[in-house]
Design an enzyme around this catalytic site. Structure first.
Site, PDB file in Angstrom:
ATOM      1  N   ALA A  67       0.836  -1.204   0.000  1.00 16.18           N
ATOM      2  CA  ALA A  67       0.000   0.000   0.000  1.00 16.18           C
ATOM      3  C   ALA A  67       0.869   1.252   0.000  1.00 16.18           C
ATOM      4  CB  ALA A  67      -0.918  -0.023   1.218  1.00 16.18           C
TER       5      ALA A  67
ATOM      6  N   GLU B  50      16.898   1.341  -5.628  1.00 16.84           N
ATOM      7  CA  GLU B  50      16.701   0.118  -6.410  1.00 16.84           C
ATOM      8  C   GLU B  50      17.916  -0.126  -7.316  1.00 16.84           C
ATOM      9  OE1 GLU B  50      11.976  -0.580  -6.821  1.00 16.84           O
ATOM     10  OE2 GLU B  50      12.650   1.211  -7.860  1.00 16.84           O
TER      11      GLU B  50
ATOM     12  N   ARG C  41       0.083  -2.898  11.001  1.00 19.67           N
ATOM     13  CA  ARG C  41      -0.274  -2.019   9.873  1.00 19.67           C
ATOM     14  C   ARG C  41      -1.776  -2.100   9.588  1.00 19.67           C
ATOM     15  NH1 ARG C  41       1.805   2.121   8.924  1.00 19.67           N
ATOM     16  NH2 ARG C  41       1.690   2.173   6.672  1.00 19.67           N
TER      17      ARG C  41
ATOM     18  N   GLY D 265       0.817   1.398  -5.390  1.00 22.53           N
ATOM     19  CA  GLY D 265      -0.250   0.484  -4.965  1.00 22.53           C
ATOM     20  C   GLY D 265      -1.515   1.264  -4.627  1.00 22.53           C
TER      21      GLY D 265
ATOM     22  N   ASN E 252      17.426  16.880 -12.312  1.00 18.42           N
ATOM     23  CA  ASN E 252      17.701  16.279 -13.624  1.00 18.42           C
ATOM     24  C   ASN E 252      18.313  17.313 -14.574  1.00 18.42           C
ATOM     25  OD1 ASN E 252      16.587  14.029 -12.514  1.00 18.42           O
ATOM     26  ND2 ASN E 252      14.716  14.029 -13.749  1.00 18.42           N
TER      27      ASN E 252
ATOM     28  N   ALA F 299       3.722   9.143  -8.430  1.00 18.87           N
ATOM     29  CA  ALA F 299       2.952   9.354  -7.201  1.00 18.87           C
ATOM     30  C   ALA F 299       3.906   9.327  -6.022  1.00 18.87           C
ATOM     31  CB  ALA F 299       1.907   8.255  -7.044  1.00 18.87           C
TER      32      ALA F 299
ATOM     33  N   SER G  82      14.067   9.815  -9.113  1.00 19.30           N
ATOM     34  CA  SER G  82      13.544   8.968  -8.027  1.00 19.30           C
ATOM     35  C   SER G  82      14.686   8.473  -7.134  1.00 19.30           C
ATOM     36  CB  SER G  82      12.758   7.790  -8.602  1.00 19.30           C
ATOM     37  OG  SER G  82      13.559   7.078  -9.514  1.00 19.30           O
TER      38      SER G  82
ATOM     39  N   LYS H 195      13.555   1.905 -20.361  1.00 18.27           N
ATOM     40  CA  LYS H 195      13.397   2.713 -19.143  1.00 18.27           C
ATOM     41  C   LYS H 195      14.607   2.509 -18.237  1.00 18.27           C
ATOM     42  CE  LYS H 195      10.430   4.804 -15.977  1.00 18.27           C
ATOM     43  NZ  LYS H 195      10.148   4.204 -14.692  1.00 18.27           N
TER      44      LYS H 195
HETATM   45  P1  NAD Z   1       6.579   2.495  -1.996  1.00 20.67           P
HETATM   46  O1  NAD Z   1       7.780   2.297  -1.136  1.00 20.67           O
HETATM   47  O2  NAD Z   1       5.824   3.774  -1.896  1.00 20.67           O
HETATM   48  O3  NAD Z   1       5.543   1.316  -1.731  1.00 20.67           O
HETATM   49  C1  NAD Z   1       5.903  -0.020  -1.545  1.00 20.67           C
HETATM   50  C2  NAD Z   1       5.000  -0.573  -0.464  1.00 20.67           C
HETATM   51  O4  NAD Z   1       5.170  -1.987  -0.388  1.00 20.67           O
HETATM   52  C3  NAD Z   1       5.310  -0.014   0.949  1.00 20.67           C
HETATM   53  O5  NAD Z   1       4.119   0.465   1.517  1.00 20.67           O
HETATM   54  C4  NAD Z   1       5.819  -1.241   1.693  1.00 20.67           C
HETATM   55  O6  NAD Z   1       5.516  -1.207   3.075  1.00 20.67           O
HETATM   56  C5  NAD Z   1       5.054  -2.336   0.985  1.00 20.67           C
HETATM   57  N1  NAD Z   1       5.601  -3.689   1.193  1.00 20.67           N
HETATM   58  C6  NAD Z   1       6.869  -4.130   1.085  1.00 20.67           C
HETATM   59  N2  NAD Z   1       6.942  -5.432   1.400  1.00 20.67           N
HETATM   60  C7  NAD Z   1       5.678  -5.830   1.714  1.00 20.67           C
HETATM   61  C8  NAD Z   1       5.098  -7.045   2.139  1.00 20.67           C
HETATM   62  N3  NAD Z   1       5.831  -8.157   2.309  1.00 20.67           N
HETATM   63  N4  NAD Z   1       3.769  -7.095   2.371  1.00 20.67           N
HETATM   64  C9  NAD Z   1       2.997  -5.984   2.232  1.00 20.67           C
HETATM   65  N5  NAD Z   1       3.488  -4.793   1.839  1.00 20.67           N
HETATM   66  C10 NAD Z   1       4.814  -4.720   1.582  1.00 20.67           C
HETATM   67  O7  NAD Z   1       7.061   2.236  -3.487  1.00 20.67           O
HETATM   68  P2  NAD Z   1       6.452   2.823  -4.842  1.00 20.67           P
HETATM   69  O8  NAD Z   1       6.979   4.193  -5.050  1.00 20.67           O
HETATM   70  O9  NAD Z   1       4.991   2.594  -4.886  1.00 20.67           O
HETATM   71  O10 NAD Z   1       7.182   1.895  -5.904  1.00 20.67           O
HETATM   72  C11 NAD Z   1       6.793   0.569  -6.179  1.00 20.67           C
HETATM   73  C12 NAD Z   1       7.473   0.160  -7.484  1.00 20.67           C
HETATM   74  O11 NAD Z   1       6.937   0.945  -8.541  1.00 20.67           O
HETATM   75  C13 NAD Z   1       8.993   0.449  -7.492  1.00 20.67           C
HETATM   76  O12 NAD Z   1       9.670  -0.562  -8.185  1.00 20.67           O
HETATM   77  C14 NAD Z   1       9.093   1.773  -8.219  1.00 20.67           C
HETATM   78  O13 NAD Z   1      10.339   1.964  -8.874  1.00 20.67           O
HETATM   79  C15 NAD Z   1       7.980   1.623  -9.243  1.00 20.67           C
HETATM   80  N6  NAD Z   1       7.463   2.917  -9.726  1.00 20.67           N
HETATM   81  C16 NAD Z   1       7.065   3.867  -8.827  1.00 20.67           C
HETATM   82  C17 NAD Z   1       6.578   5.075  -9.315  1.00 20.67           C
HETATM   83  C18 NAD Z   1       6.115   6.158  -8.367  1.00 20.67           C
HETATM   84  O14 NAD Z   1       5.803   7.257  -8.854  1.00 20.67           O
HETATM   85  N7  NAD Z   1       6.046   5.948  -7.084  1.00 20.67           N
HETATM   86  C19 NAD Z   1       6.487   5.294 -10.696  1.00 20.67           C
HETATM   87  C20 NAD Z   1       6.885   4.282 -11.573  1.00 20.67           C
HETATM   88  C21 NAD Z   1       7.380   3.089 -11.076  1.00 20.67           C
HETATM   89  O1  KPL Z   2      12.102   7.762 -14.344  1.00 25.87           O
HETATM   90  C1  KPL Z   2      12.793   8.669 -13.914  1.00 25.87           C
HETATM   91  C2  KPL Z   2      13.178   8.600 -12.470  1.00 25.87           C
HETATM   92  O2  KPL Z   2      13.456   9.620 -11.854  1.00 25.87           O
HETATM   93  O3  KPL Z   2      13.206   7.463 -11.953  1.00 25.87           O
HETATM   94  C3  KPL Z   2      13.269   9.767 -14.826  1.00 25.87           C
HETATM   95  C4  KPL Z   2      12.479  11.022 -14.599  1.00 25.87           C
HETATM   96  C5  KPL Z   2      13.056   9.334 -16.276  1.00 25.87           C
HETATM   97  C6  KPL Z   2      14.720  10.034 -14.642  1.00 25.87           C
HETATM   98  O4  KPL Z   2      15.471   8.900 -14.957  1.00 25.87           O
END
Ligand code: NAD
Ligand code: KPL
Length: 342
Positions: free
Chosen positions: A47, A301, A74, A51, A239, A168, A289, A221
């Site tokens: 969450a 990551e 939680r 998520g 950036n 987000a 990020s 990506k």
């Molecule tokens: P986040 O850290 O905000 O959320 C991950 C969630 O998973 C946390 O709430 C954590 O407590 C939970 N979690 C971890 N292990 C768990 C378990 N065993 N059971 C239940 N919950 C568990 O991360 P995010 O920003 O949402 O990113 C998630 C993935 O999406 C990453 O790989 C990120 O790179 C990718 N992503 C994120 C965005 C963004 O804008 N946030 C955009 C594109 C891609």
């Molecule tokens: O995806 C990105 C990130 O910050 O993770 C951009 C904006 C493309 C920079 O690599």
């Protein structure tokens, strides 16, 4: 009597034109609840930012969603909060999505894995016994490596990878801000057939496209992230600050393009440097990020981005000195800040 008839006529007119609010609301509620009864529930594992963004939009469309949180503590915190809050264009809306822990006994047929790449395998392993024979997993992780690790843990389930440009972030517990509208590509390296639940994404207004070439999307990506994110950490800049490090960026793009060609991803190498420069300019005011993770003392990551690129280069015996040096510099920086380097 005449008045009653007149009102009835108006009412019928309003019903026909769909403007009579109580009836329209009742019909809408009925449609929503039948959608809920008929659809396969979406279980959302994690969450966090992404998520919550997915769970709230699916719930808002009247689709059945269940949240899987880490543990009972939680779960209590979530129950006290009363739901997930999505902030979109400055407007907050709270959605009382039902939640559970991994120990809940109900079987899972559709699972959205929304953990970080380094948590995905263990999180899925915990709920693996609950997966139905026809279970489908949607993996939202950035980078590469975690998708294969998850698939190996659940060999009988269908694993669908996603590559998303949506943005987000969390501005509080159980609260997420929808910061950047984007797009999500979905695909299955083992099976080109599109799943039926894409209709749910359509209903939830989640912009998406099914692609037979999801690996190309993920590699592209990954390459963009490798060319930009580590340098923003090392140069401590937004950036846009990378315009002052043009040669370094160009050298990295050259090596990344060579890697993509050698590992069977020529389409992902196409005009890489031009796109990296375009992204740097388009997101000039943003912090990457990885920069944000480091600034907030969070684990990065790296292993699924630069680490994965370097591992694949080694496997293919491609010598990429600048990329390797970048990885060493980044690891040294993370260690100096007391952050995990994997
Ligand atoms: P986040 O850290 O905000 O959320 C991950 C969630 O998973 C946390 O709430 C954590 O407590 C939970 N979690 C971890 N292990 C768990 C378990 N065993 N059971 C239940 N919950 C568990 O991360 P995010 O920003 O949402 O990113 C998630 C993935 O999406 C990453 O790989 C990120 O790179 C990718 N992503 C994120 C965005 C963004 O804008 N946030 C955009 C594109 C891609
Ligand atoms: O995806 C990105 C990130 O910050 O993770 C951009 C904006 C493309 C920079 O690599």
């Amino acid at each position: 009597m005449v008045m009653e008839r007149a009102w009835l006529a108006v009412k019928i007119g309003l019903i026909i034109t769909g403007l009579f609010p109580p009836i329209r609301r009742a019909a809408h509620a009925c449609k929503q609840s039948s959608k809920k009864l008929m659809s396969t529930p979406w279980h959302v594992l994690g969450a966090g930012s992404l998520g919550t963004l997915w769970a709230t939009r699916l719930a808002r469309a009247g689709l059945p969603v269940r949240l899987i949180v880490r543990d009972q503590t939680r779960l209590r915190s979530y129950t006290a909060a009363g739901g997930l809050t999505l902030v979109e264009n400055g407007q907050a809306s709270t959605h009382a999505v039902p939640a559970e822990t991994a120990d809940d006994p109900a079987p899972i047929r559709r699972l959205l894995v929304a953990c970080k790449a380094y948590d995905a395998e263990n999180a899925v392993a915990r709920i693996a016994p609950r997966l139905a024979a026809d279970a489908e997993l949607i993996l939202l992780q950035n980078g590469l490596g975690s998708q294969d690790a998850v698939a190996a843990r659940v060999p009988h389930a269908r694993c669908i990878s996603a590559s998303s440009t949506e943005g987000a972030f969390r501005d509080g517990d159980w609260r997420v801000v929808f910061a950047g509208h984007g797009f999500t590509w979905l695909g299955d390296v083992a099976n080109p057939l599109a799943p039926i639940w894409l209709d749910d994404l359509q209903a939830a207004n989640i912009p998406h496209e099914w692609t037979a070439d999801i690996l190309t999307r993920l590699w592209r990506k990954l390459a963009l992230n490798c060319a930009i994110n580590p340098l923003t950490v090392l140069h401590d800049c937004r950036n846009g600050g990378l315009t002052e490090h043009h040669c370094e960026v160009a050298t990295l793009c050259g090596e990344l393009a060579e890697l993509l060609e050698r590992c069977g991803q020529p389409a992902a190498a196409d005009n890489l440097q031009a796109e990296v420069e375009r992204v740097i300019l388009a997101t000039a005011a943003n912090y990457s990020s990885m920069y944000q993770d480091v600034a907030n003392q969070r684990r990065t990551e790296i292993s699924y981005l630069l680490g994965h690129a370097c591992k694949v280069a080694e496997r293919h015996r491609v010598n990429l000195p600048h990329l390797q040096q970048l990885q060493q510099r980044l690891i040294a920086r993370l260690c100096s800040l007391g952050l995990p380097s994997d």
